[in-house]
Design an enzyme around this catalytic site. Structure first.
Site, PDB file in Angstrom:
ATOM      1  N   HIS A  83       0.835  -1.202   0.000  1.00 47.02           N
ATOM      2  CA  HIS A  83       0.000   0.000   0.000  1.00 47.02           C
ATOM      3  C   HIS A  83       0.865   1.245   0.000  1.00 47.02           C
ATOM      4  CE1 HIS A  83      -4.074   1.642   0.423  1.00 47.02           C
ATOM      5  NE2 HIS A  83      -3.456   2.684   0.986  1.00 47.02           N
ATOM      6  N   SER A  84       0.559   2.170  -0.908  1.00 47.18           N
ATOM      7  CA  SER A  84       1.264   3.444  -1.014  1.00 47.18           C
ATOM      8  C   SER A  84       2.763   3.181  -1.189  1.00 47.18           C
ATOM      9  CB  SER A  84       0.949   4.309   0.215  1.00 47.18           C
ATOM     10  OG  SER A  84       1.305   5.655  -0.003  1.00 47.18           O
ATOM     11  N   MET A  85       3.625   3.644  -0.275  1.00 50.44           N
ATOM     12  CA  MET A  85       5.041   3.326  -0.391  1.00 50.44           C
ATOM     13  C   MET A  85       5.258   1.827  -0.556  1.00 50.44           C
ATOM     14  SD  MET A  85       8.071   3.599   2.513  1.00 50.44           S
ATOM     15  CE  MET A  85       7.511   2.075   3.328  1.00 50.44           C
TER      16      MET A  85
END
Length: 252
Positions: A83-85
């Site tokens: 998720h995200s990074m």
């Protein structure tokens, strides 16, 4: 060195799901996933250094070390979610696994993550280079801090080195072209996410030679907290289809 946090110990299941957190997050981000996904999936949240039970370690990590830790734990069909990074880390982990000849996942799942080649600006950009007050203010404004965290200055002080290390990884990331991945990529985009736009997520289609799907989920950048049942319903169904396809190809 504890790379994995598992609530129920070793969980024999037909498929494994390795999970990588967003910037500043730890393995407990995924604490509900095992119960929600059930016994057919072994959920393995990756505990990156510098957080939670590894808080005494440097929060700076290398993708090769994460890839090695995952490779050592693979025991059959598996997938990776980031998720995200964590989405971009997962992508680089899979590319490292390919370089070293390790088994590759059935699927790469990425949530709230810009495609690797996309450099569109967001209000989280450049946070590793601002002072502490501005960093915390902008993170809080973008929904990147747990509610009430700023009421505990001792905890904030403990978390700042981790936040800075992860945000520096985000700021300093530079995509290096390689061949598209040989497994499908499934991306998830929050309908209310003003950090990662839908088109930023759609760009992941350029990084697979085996099919791409984009799912929109209600919620903002952290829809994995806000709309977890919706997210996991898609992942559960897709993993079941992936296992069936893999078994059919093996028999053929």
């Amino acid at each position: 060195m504890t790379w994995f946090l598992s609530a129920g110990g070793w969980h024999p299941a037909p498929v494994q799901l390795f999970c990588l957190p967003y910037a500043g997050g730890g393995a407990t981000v995924y604490r509900r996933w095992q119960d929600e996904l059930g016994p057919d999936v072994e959920v393995l949240p990756v505990q990156l250094p510098g957080r939670e039970n590894r808080i005494s370690e440097s929060p700076v990590f290398k993708v090769v070390d994460v890839a090695h830790a995952i490779a050592e734990r693979i025991r059959g069909p598996y997938a990776i979610y980031g998720h995200s990074m964590g989405g971009r880390v997962a992508f680089e982990v899979v590319r490292e696994l390919r370089r070293t000849g390790r088994p590759l996942p059935l699927r790469l799942y990425v949530g709230g993550a810009r495609a690797p080649h996309v450099s569109a600006p967001s209000h989280f950009d450049g946070l590793s280079r601002v002072d502490d007050d501005e960093l915390l203010r902008r993170l809080a404004a973008g929904g990147g801090l747990p509610a009430g965290l700023l009421d505990y200055p001792e905890l904030v002080e403990l978390l700042l080195p981790l936040l800075r290390a992860d945000l520096a990884r985000v700021d300093d990331y530079r995509y290096t072209p390689e061949e598209p991945l040989p497994m499908p990529i499934v991306a998830f985009s929050g309908r209310g996410d003003d950090t990662v736009q839908r088109e930023h997520s759609a760009g992941w289609r350029e990084h697979t030679a085996a099919g791409f799907t984009l799912h929109e989920i209600d919620g903002g950048h952290f829809f994995l907290n806000e709309r977890l049942p919706d997210l996991l319903a898609v992942i559960r169904a897709d993993l079941t289809a992936a296992r069936t396809d893999a078994a059919t190809r093996h028999q053929g």
